[in-house]
Design an enzyme around this catalytic site. Structure first.
Site, PDB file in Angstrom:
ATOM      1  N   ASN A  15      10.135  36.116  23.529  1.00 54.01           N
ATOM      2  CA  ASN A  15      10.546  36.210  22.132  1.00 54.01           C
ATOM      3  C   ASN A  15      11.030  37.620  21.778  1.00 54.01           C
ATOM      4  O   ASN A  15      11.120  38.493  22.628  1.00 54.01           O
ATOM      5  CB  ASN A  15       9.403  35.751  21.219  1.00 54.01           C
ATOM      6  CG  ASN A  15       9.901  34.963  20.025  1.00 54.01           C
ATOM      7  OD1 ASN A  15      10.859  35.358  19.375  1.00 54.01           O
ATOM      8  ND2 ASN A  15       9.250  33.849  19.748  1.00 54.01           N
ATOM      9  N   HIS A  66       0.003  57.210  34.860  1.00 54.34           N
ATOM     10  CA  HIS A  66      -0.164  58.604  35.262  1.00 54.34           C
ATOM     11  C   HIS A  66      -1.656  58.874  35.483  1.00 54.34           C
ATOM     12  O   HIS A  66      -2.511  58.129  35.025  1.00 54.34           O
ATOM     13  CB  HIS A  66       0.345  59.549  34.172  1.00 54.34           C
ATOM     14  CG  HIS A  66       1.700  59.217  33.657  1.00 54.34           C
ATOM     15  ND1 HIS A  66       2.851  59.600  34.300  1.00 54.34           N
ATOM     16  CD2 HIS A  66       2.100  58.521  32.571  1.00 54.34           C
ATOM     17  CE1 HIS A  66       3.900  59.166  33.627  1.00 54.34           C
ATOM     18  NE2 HIS A  66       3.470  58.503  32.574  1.00 54.34           N
ATOM     19  N   GLY A  86       1.482  37.248  20.493  1.00 54.12           N
ATOM     20  CA  GLY A  86       2.262  38.342  19.918  1.00 54.12           C
ATOM     21  C   GLY A  86       1.544  39.683  19.958  1.00 54.12           C
ATOM     22  O   GLY A  86       0.352  39.769  19.685  1.00 54.12           O
ATOM     23  N   ALA A  91      -3.252  37.119  20.647  1.00 52.88           N
ATOM     24  CA  ALA A  91      -2.384  38.100  19.996  1.00 52.88           C
ATOM     25  C   ALA A  91      -3.083  39.440  19.860  1.00 52.88           C
ATOM     26  O   ALA A  91      -4.276  39.508  19.548  1.00 52.88           O
ATOM     27  CB  ALA A  91      -1.947  37.591  18.626  1.00 52.88           C
ATOM     28  N   ARG A 145     -13.521  32.002  26.921  1.00 50.21           N
ATOM     29  CA  ARG A 145     -13.876  30.638  27.342  1.00 50.21           C
ATOM     30  C   ARG A 145     -12.914  30.159  28.405  1.00 50.21           C
ATOM     31  O   ARG A 145     -11.830  30.700  28.569  1.00 50.21           O
ATOM     32  CB  ARG A 145     -13.902  29.675  26.157  1.00 50.21           C
ATOM     33  CG  ARG A 145     -12.566  29.323  25.540  1.00 50.21           C
ATOM     34  CD  ARG A 145     -12.766  28.318  24.417  1.00 50.21           C
ATOM     35  NE  ARG A 145     -11.540  27.979  23.747  1.00 50.21           N
ATOM     36  CZ  ARG A 145     -10.742  26.972  24.079  1.00 50.21           C
ATOM     37  NH1 ARG A 145     -11.047  26.214  25.115  1.00 50.21           N
ATOM     38  NH2 ARG A 145      -9.635  26.721  23.387  1.00 50.21           N
TER      39      ARG A 145
END
Length: 196
Positions: A84, A114, A152, A170, A193
């Site tokens: 997306n 790093h 997201g 998200a 879970r």
């Protein structure tokens, strides 16, 4: 003697200012700019750009714009994949995305990292021709297996594998391996879970 690209892909410290690497990055910047400026309905042009940008693109792949990546050629995408809007993939090392994967908006995948020791990060003398400081960098691959859904704003860190059929909540920060058939959330991301 290994090239800097070989060191990069082998997970060793490499010179980010190496001319070969900079050429790959500049090519990826040009192609992502072109891709991000395409009309969303021009699927032929978009697929053509992706085939030149990425290492492998399967069938039925939709990468929404804007999309950003570092090298491009180190990204492999399977079949039936949706990525997306506003995703960033720092693909100094390989990013392998399996089949039937959903990646929501604002997901970030990083392969570069790093040292945590400040004295091991910055090199005092670097190639001034490029104008880019040389930090000691190494990169570890990221693998997203089949049927994964990444929510997201998730961030996936170097060296992580997400097992097949798993869901990442998200906003999660994935710092280590997530087993298959798991729902995992949080910062740091942890399994809450199993999926039956």
């Amino acid at each position: 003697m290994k090239t800097e690209l070989q060191k990069c892909l082998d997970g060793e410290v490499f010179n980010t200012s190496d001319p070969e690497l900079l050429a790959i990055i500049h090519n990826a910047r040009s192609l992502t700019k072109d891709y991000n400026q395409t009309v969303s309905t021009d699927s032929d042009k978009r697929q053509s750009i992706l085939k030149h940008l990425l290492g492998n693109v399967g069938a039925n792949v939709n990468i929404d714009t804007p999309f950003y990546c570092d090298y491009g050629q180190h990204i492999e995408v399977g079949n039936n994949v949706i990525i997306n809007i506003n995703c960033t993939f720092v693909d100094c090392n390989k990013i392998k995305i399996g089949n039937n994967v959903l990646i929501a908006s604002n997901v970030q995948i990083y392969t570069a990292t790093h040292s945590v020791n400040q004295d091991d990060r910055l090199v005092e003398n670097w190639d001034s021709d490029s104008g880019i400081p040389y930090f000691r960098t190494f990169a570890l691959p990221v693998t997203i297996e089949d049927n994964v859904w990444i929510g997201g704003g998730a961030i996936i860190l170097p060296g992580v594998t997400i097992g097949k059929n798993s869901v990442i909540g998200a906003g999660s920060v994935v710092t280590k391996y997530i087993p298959e058939n798991s729902v995992a959330v949080g910062n740091p991301c942890r399994v809450i879970r199993k999926i039956n």
